[in-house]
Motif scaffolding. Sequence first.
Motif, PDB file in Angstrom:
ATOM      1  N   LEU A  46       0.825  -1.213   0.000  1.00 49.36           N
ATOM      2  CA  LEU A  46       0.000   0.000   0.000  1.00 49.36           C
ATOM      3  C   LEU A  46       0.862   1.266   0.000  1.00 49.36           C
ATOM      4  CD1 LEU A  46      -2.890  -0.963   2.438  1.00 49.36           C
ATOM      5  CD2 LEU A  46      -3.037  -0.621  -0.038  1.00 49.36           C
ATOM      6  N   ALA A  47       1.968   1.236   0.716  1.00 46.04           N
ATOM      7  CA  ALA A  47       2.843   2.412   0.781  1.00 46.04           C
ATOM      8  C   ALA A  47       3.382   2.776  -0.596  1.00 46.04           C
ATOM      9  CB  ALA A  47       3.987   2.162   1.748  1.00 46.04           C
ATOM     10  N   GLN A  48       3.619   1.775  -1.437  1.00 50.49           N
ATOM     11  CA  GLN A  48       4.114   2.039  -2.798  1.00 50.49           C
ATOM     12  C   GLN A  48       3.094   2.807  -3.637  1.00 50.49           C
ATOM     13  OE1 GLN A  48       7.258   1.405  -3.906  1.00 50.49           O
ATOM     14  NE2 GLN A  48       7.655   0.783  -1.798  1.00 50.49           N
ATOM     15  N   GLN A  49       1.830   2.684  -3.283  1.00 52.49           N
ATOM     16  CA  GLN A  49       0.762   3.343  -4.040  1.00 52.49           C
ATOM     17  C   GLN A  49       0.468   4.759  -3.540  1.00 52.49           C
ATOM     18  OE1 GLN A  49      -2.744   0.850  -3.890  1.00 52.49           O
ATOM     19  NE2 GLN A  49      -1.518  -1.006  -4.023  1.00 52.49           N
ATOM     20  N   CYS A  50       1.070   5.142  -2.431  1.00 52.34           N
ATOM     21  CA  CYS A  50       0.714   6.401  -1.781  1.00 52.34           C
ATOM     22  C   CYS A  50       1.713   7.514  -2.075  1.00 52.34           C
ATOM     23  CB  CYS A  50       0.634   6.195  -0.267  1.00 52.34           C
ATOM     24  SG  CYS A  50      -0.669   5.050   0.219  1.00 52.34           S
ATOM     25  N   GLY A  51       1.184   8.710  -2.220  1.00 51.79           N
ATOM     26  CA  GLY A  51       2.029   9.887  -2.376  1.00 51.79           C
ATOM     27  C   GLY A  51       2.409  10.486  -1.033  1.00 51.79           C
ATOM     28  N   ALA A  52       1.629  10.207  -0.022  1.00 56.60           N
ATOM     29  CA  ALA A  52       1.891  10.693   1.330  1.00 56.60           C
ATOM     30  C   ALA A  52       1.228   9.743   2.315  1.00 56.60           C
ATOM     31  CB  ALA A  52       1.336  12.101   1.513  1.00 56.60           C
ATOM     32  N   VAL A  53       1.768   9.705   3.519  1.00 57.47           N
ATOM     33  CA  VAL A  53       1.230   8.831   4.553  1.00 57.47           C
ATOM     34  C   VAL A  53       1.106   9.632   5.842  1.00 57.47           C
ATOM     35  CG1 VAL A  53       1.656   6.771   5.947  1.00 57.47           C
ATOM     36  CG2 VAL A  53       2.282   6.773   3.527  1.00 57.47           C
TER      37      VAL A  53
END
Length: 157
Positions: A34-41
């Motif tokens: 999921l982190a690979q798909q995110c621009g920010a967390v």
Amino acid sequence: MLAETRSLQKEIILLLNPTRKVGSPVSRPITEKLAQQCGAVLVLEPAQGLALKTARKGTGNWRICVRGVAAHAGVDFQKGANALLELARIIENRQHWTDLKRGLTVSVGVAAGGTKMNVVPDHAWAEVDVRIARKADGPRHRAQIRRSQAKGQALLH
């Protein structure tokens, strides 16, 4: 709030991880994907005080294992090699790997060894927690551990 101000035009993903404190044994691959798909967390874990958490340290753990020679503490003391004493020396050395200016901490949190009070201990071990603030420090620290492994003093897990 982000939707109301039109600050966000992307899908919001909410990931709840109930096993983070034990190393996320099942959810880690899901989190990484999921982190690979995110621009920010946003990590919605409370920080110290009422501050907003804006970063997380990398973490790792490893184990120090020492072998000695068992001997009766009263009769054959000189024939023994005290694994706990050697472990204490290694722990003191590893504490010097901490570099607070870099945000790198090395902390031995649990240690044990031996079998009985009247026996020179033939084994000892310690669990080590490592925290890094800079990604580049990960490989550097891993190299230090590998050098310890070459001396027979560390096991990664």
